[in-house]
Design a protein around this motif. Structure first.
Motif, PDB file in Angstrom:
ATOM      1  N   ASP A 158       0.856  -1.185   0.000  1.00  0.00           N
ATOM      2  CA  ASP A 158       0.000   0.000   0.000  1.00  0.00           C
ATOM      3  C   ASP A 158       0.892   1.235   0.000  1.00  0.00           C
ATOM      4  OD1 ASP A 158       0.918   0.257   2.616  1.00  0.00           O
ATOM      5  OD2 ASP A 158      -1.012  -0.187   3.547  1.00  0.00           O
ATOM      6  N   GLU A 159       0.342   2.374   0.338  1.00  0.00           N
ATOM      7  CA  GLU A 159       1.100   3.618   0.251  1.00  0.00           C
ATOM      8  C   GLU A 159       2.323   3.631   1.150  1.00  0.00           C
ATOM      9  OE1 GLU A 159       0.224   8.448   0.372  1.00  0.00           O
ATOM     10  OE2 GLU A 159      -1.342   7.008   0.880  1.00  0.00           O
ATOM     11  N   ARG A 160       2.257   2.955   2.284  1.00  0.00           N
ATOM     12  CA  ARG A 160       3.368   2.974   3.245  1.00  0.00           C
ATOM     13  C   ARG A 160       4.211   1.705   3.227  1.00  0.00           C
ATOM     14  NH1 ARG A 160       2.597   2.712   8.229  1.00  0.00           N
ATOM     15  NH2 ARG A 160       0.439   1.983   8.289  1.00  0.00           N
ATOM     16  N   ARG A 161       3.632   0.581   2.906  1.00  0.00           N
ATOM     17  CA  ARG A 161       4.284  -0.707   3.109  1.00  0.00           C
ATOM     18  C   ARG A 161       4.867  -1.280   1.813  1.00  0.00           C
ATOM     19  NH1 ARG A 161      -0.424  -0.244   5.819  1.00  0.00           N
ATOM     20  NH2 ARG A 161      -0.452  -0.622   8.073  1.00  0.00           N
ATOM     21  N   TRP A 162       6.161  -1.581   1.888  1.00  0.00           N
ATOM     22  CA  TRP A 162       6.877  -2.249   0.806  1.00  0.00           C
ATOM     23  C   TRP A 162       7.581  -3.473   1.371  1.00  0.00           C
ATOM     24  CZ3 TRP A 162       7.934  -0.522  -4.396  1.00  0.00           C
ATOM     25  CH2 TRP A 162       7.358   0.717  -4.729  1.00  0.00           C
ATOM     26  N   TRP A 163       7.810  -4.456   0.495  1.00  0.00           N
ATOM     27  CA  TRP A 163       8.558  -5.654   0.864  1.00  0.00           C
ATOM     28  C   TRP A 163       9.633  -5.896  -0.195  1.00  0.00           C
ATOM     29  CZ3 TRP A 163       7.066  -8.299   5.355  1.00  0.00           C
ATOM     30  CH2 TRP A 163       5.855  -7.886   5.899  1.00  0.00           C
ATOM     31  N   ALA A 164      10.778  -6.430   0.235  1.00  0.00           N
ATOM     32  CA  ALA A 164      11.866  -6.718  -0.705  1.00  0.00           C
ATOM     33  C   ALA A 164      12.592  -7.971  -0.245  1.00  0.00           C
ATOM     34  CB  ALA A 164      12.839  -5.534  -0.788  1.00  0.00           C
ATOM     35  N   GLY A 165      12.982  -8.810  -1.212  1.00  0.00           N
ATOM     36  CA  GLY A 165      13.694 -10.038  -0.894  1.00  0.00           C
ATOM     37  C   GLY A 165      15.112  -9.999  -1.410  1.00  0.00           C
ATOM     38  N   ARG A 166      16.003 -10.634  -0.659  1.00  0.00           N
ATOM     39  CA  ARG A 166      17.417 -10.661  -1.018  1.00  0.00           C
ATOM     40  C   ARG A 166      17.871 -12.069  -1.366  1.00  0.00           C
ATOM     41  NH1 ARG A 166      21.365  -7.371   3.030  1.00  0.00           N
ATOM     42  NH2 ARG A 166      21.813  -9.527   3.589  1.00  0.00           N
ATOM     43  N   GLN A 167      18.952 -12.141  -2.119  1.00  0.00           N
ATOM     44  CA  GLN A 167      19.615 -13.418  -2.347  1.00  0.00           C
ATOM     45  C   GLN A 167      20.508 -13.713  -1.155  1.00  0.00           C
ATOM     46  OE1 GLN A 167      21.273 -13.965  -6.234  1.00  0.00           O
ATOM     47  NE2 GLN A 167      22.801 -15.449  -5.538  1.00  0.00           N
ATOM     48  N   TRP A 168      20.303 -14.866  -0.540  1.00  0.00           N
ATOM     49  CA  TRP A 168      21.030 -15.268   0.665  1.00  0.00           C
ATOM     50  C   TRP A 168      20.930 -14.213   1.769  1.00  0.00           C
ATOM     51  CZ3 TRP A 168      25.330 -15.433  -3.348  1.00  0.00           C
ATOM     52  CH2 TRP A 168      25.189 -16.552  -4.164  1.00  0.00           C
ATOM     53  N   GLY A 169      19.795 -13.504   1.820  1.00  0.00           N
ATOM     54  CA  GLY A 169      19.698 -12.430   2.805  1.00  0.00           C
ATOM     55  C   GLY A 169      18.341 -12.242   3.428  1.00  0.00           C
ATOM     56  N   GLY A 170      17.359 -13.075   3.067  1.00  0.00           N
ATOM     57  CA  GLY A 170      16.064 -12.994   3.714  1.00  0.00           C
ATOM     58  C   GLY A 170      15.143 -11.903   3.191  1.00  0.00           C
ATOM     59  N   LEU A 171      14.185 -11.523   4.033  1.00  0.00           N
ATOM     60  CA  LEU A 171      13.110 -10.607   3.662  1.00  0.00           C
ATOM     61  C   LEU A 171      13.258  -9.279   4.399  1.00  0.00           C
ATOM     62  CD1 LEU A 171      10.368 -10.435   2.079  1.00  0.00           C
ATOM     63  CD2 LEU A 171       9.272 -11.148   4.216  1.00  0.00           C
ATOM     64  N   PHE A 172      12.928  -8.173   3.698  1.00  0.00           N
ATOM     65  CA  PHE A 172      13.010  -6.834   4.271  1.00  0.00           C
ATOM     66  C   PHE A 172      11.675  -6.117   4.089  1.00  0.00           C
ATOM     67  CE2 PHE A 172      17.278  -8.124   3.899  1.00  0.00           C
ATOM     68  CZ  PHE A 172      18.044  -7.353   4.754  1.00  0.00           C
ATOM     69  N   ARG A 173      11.406  -5.180   5.009  1.00  0.00           N
ATOM     70  CA  ARG A 173      10.135  -4.458   4.984  1.00  0.00           C
ATOM     71  C   ARG A 173      10.360  -2.971   5.203  1.00  0.00           C
ATOM     72  NH1 ARG A 173       6.588  -6.617   9.483  1.00  0.00           N
ATOM     73  NH2 ARG A 173       8.195  -5.605  10.725  1.00  0.00           N
ATOM     74  N   SER A 174       9.544  -2.168   4.524  1.00  0.00           N
ATOM     75  CA  SER A 174       9.516  -0.728   4.736  1.00  0.00           C
ATOM     76  C   SER A 174       8.113  -0.316   5.153  1.00  0.00           C
ATOM     77  CB  SER A 174       9.908   0.016   3.459  1.00  0.00           C
ATOM     78  OG  SER A 174       9.691   1.416   3.606  1.00  0.00           O
ATOM     79  N   THR A 175       8.026   0.581   6.116  1.00  0.00           N
ATOM     80  CA  THR A 175       6.730   1.112   6.541  1.00  0.00           C
ATOM     81  C   THR A 175       6.662   2.629   6.369  1.00  0.00           C
ATOM     82  OG1 THR A 175       7.502   1.259   8.847  1.00  0.00           O
ATOM     83  CG2 THR A 175       6.346  -0.763   8.195  1.00  0.00           C
ATOM     84  N   ASP A 176       7.625   3.184   5.632  1.00  0.00           N
ATOM     85  CA  ASP A 176       7.645   4.634   5.434  1.00  0.00           C
ATOM     86  C   ASP A 176       7.626   4.993   3.938  1.00  0.00           C
ATOM     87  OD1 ASP A 176      10.165   3.891   4.661  1.00  0.00           O
ATOM     88  OD2 ASP A 176      11.241   5.221   6.029  1.00  0.00           O
ATOM     89  N   GLY A 177       6.940   4.193   3.164  1.00  0.00           N
ATOM     90  CA  GLY A 177       6.820   4.501   1.749  1.00  0.00           C
ATOM     91  C   GLY A 177       8.015   4.100   0.915  1.00  0.00           C
ATOM     92  N   GLY A 178       8.803   3.135   1.401  1.00  0.00           N
ATOM     93  CA  GLY A 178       9.945   2.658   0.634  1.00  0.00           C
ATOM     94  C   GLY A 178      11.195   3.485   0.776  1.00  0.00           C
ATOM     95  N   ARG A 179      11.314   4.253   1.841  1.00  0.00           N
ATOM     96  CA  ARG A 179      12.524   5.059   2.063  1.00  0.00           C
ATOM     97  C   ARG A 179      13.579   4.292   2.841  1.00  0.00           C
ATOM     98  NH1 ARG A 179       8.137   8.411   2.376  1.00  0.00           N
ATOM     99  NH2 ARG A 179       8.177  10.272   1.027  1.00  0.00           N
ATOM    100  N   ARG A 180      13.152   3.518   3.837  1.00  0.00           N
ATOM    101  CA  ARG A 180      14.070   2.723   4.653  1.00  0.00           C
ATOM    102  C   ARG A 180      13.510   1.310   4.783  1.00  0.00           C
ATOM    103  NH1 ARG A 180      13.692   7.653   7.154  1.00  0.00           N
ATOM    104  NH2 ARG A 180      11.959   6.867   8.399  1.00  0.00           N
ATOM    105  N   PHE A 181      14.417   0.316   4.765  1.00  0.00           N
ATOM    106  CA  PHE A 181      14.033  -1.084   4.884  1.00  0.00           C
ATOM    107  C   PHE A 181      14.780  -1.726   6.046  1.00  0.00           C
ATOM    108  CE2 PHE A 181      12.483  -0.220   0.717  1.00  0.00           C
ATOM    109  CZ  PHE A 181      11.512  -1.189   0.433  1.00  0.00           C
TER     110      PHE A 181
END
Length: 285
Positions: A158-181
């Motif tokens: 949604d407007e605030r929540r982003w998710w990103a996956g890494r190779q050999w690094g697990g899952l990351f999340r942002s709750t500030d519109g994709g500025r910090r994970f």
């Protein structure tokens, strides 16, 4: 088992018909990695460049210098603007693929695996690849690295929540519109993430060959293993036609589907295949 020079088997782009069966569209292609939709146009990240499908015509829009794109994205605020993820950077077109230009300013190493345009903020684009996760606020003209590591996939909830996956690094999340994970607990930290699907702001499913499928319904506070047993999972998608219905692709076994409230997975088509992307889109009149 395809080898260069052999006759192509039927492969490429498929569409599910009303009766649940899948039909093959267009010419056979051994490597379509991604697809994006812009009205009645379809853009494909194919092994030899970007292919545009419009009014029944299939046309390659890039030249000989472009190979092995891993993803293609349509800008929701600028009709005709496209982003192509390439081994040598981000390719941008502002006119539906008629002309392309590299846009790599700020990329530390240009190998890019995935690119996603913000659906809520004009000009904001995220890209992930070998040298990190990058954010642009000027439609890809310049990039700033916001996280290090090799990123494989990105999804916006949604407007605030982003998710990103890494190779050999697990899952990351942002709750500030994709500025910090930040890294997400509950998902193995050394796993390679291949697929992320969201349904609303709280429900997320992720796939990996390290653990199969993990799903959360509380925005990542708790995760549960909900896979079909085989851990070799590539893509995952929630069915927009039926909330809670989930689809996955098992390596060389095709599509499986789990209906809402069920725990059993059932075959859903294309047996024996490898599928790189599943998309649910509104049918155009």
């Amino acid at each position: 088992n395809y080898v260069v020079g052999a006759r192509l088997v039927e492969s490429g782009l498929y569409r599910q018909k009303a009766n649940g069966e899948f039909e093959h569209l267009g010419p056979s292609h051994p490597a379509i990695r991604g697809m994006a939709f812009d009205g009645n146009r379809v853009y494909l990240a194919a092994g030899n460049g970007c292919v545009r499908v419009a009014n029944g015509e299939w046309r390659q829009t890039t030249g000989w210098e472009v190979t092995e794109p891993m993803g293609v994205e349509v800008d929701p605020f600028h009709r005709g603007r496209l982003y192509l993820a390439l081994p040598d950077g981000v390719y941008v077109s502002n006119n539906g693929g008629e002309r392309w230009d590299y846009s790599n300013q700020g990329l530390h190493r240009p190998y890019i695996q995935t690119v996603v345009a913000d659906r809520y903020r004009k000009g904001v684009v995220l890209a992930g690849g070998e040298s990190g996760l990058y954010r642009s606020e000027d439609a890809g003209a310049t990039w700033n690295r916001i996280a290090e590591g090799m990123f494989t996939t990105i999804a916006q909830a949604d407007e605030r929540r982003w998710w990103a996956g890494r190779q050999w690094g697990g899952l990351f999340r942002s709750t500030d519109g994709g500025r910090r994970f930040a890294a997400v607990n509950g998902v193995p930290a050394k796993a390679t993430i291949y697929g992320i699907a969201t349904e609303g702001p709280r429900r997320v499913a992720v796939t990996s060959w390290d653990f199969g499928l993990l799903e959360t319904s509380d925005e990542g506070r708790n995760w549960r293993e909900q896979g079909p047993g085989d851990q070799r999972l590539w893509t995952v998608a929630y069915d927009r036609r039926e909330p809670g219905s989930l689809w996955v692709n098992v390596h060389e076994k095709g599509l499986l589907r789990r209906t809402p409230g069920a725990t059993e997975w059932k075959a859903a088509g294309l047996p024996g295949t490898v599928i790189y992307q599943i998309s649910f889109v509104e049918e155009q009149a």
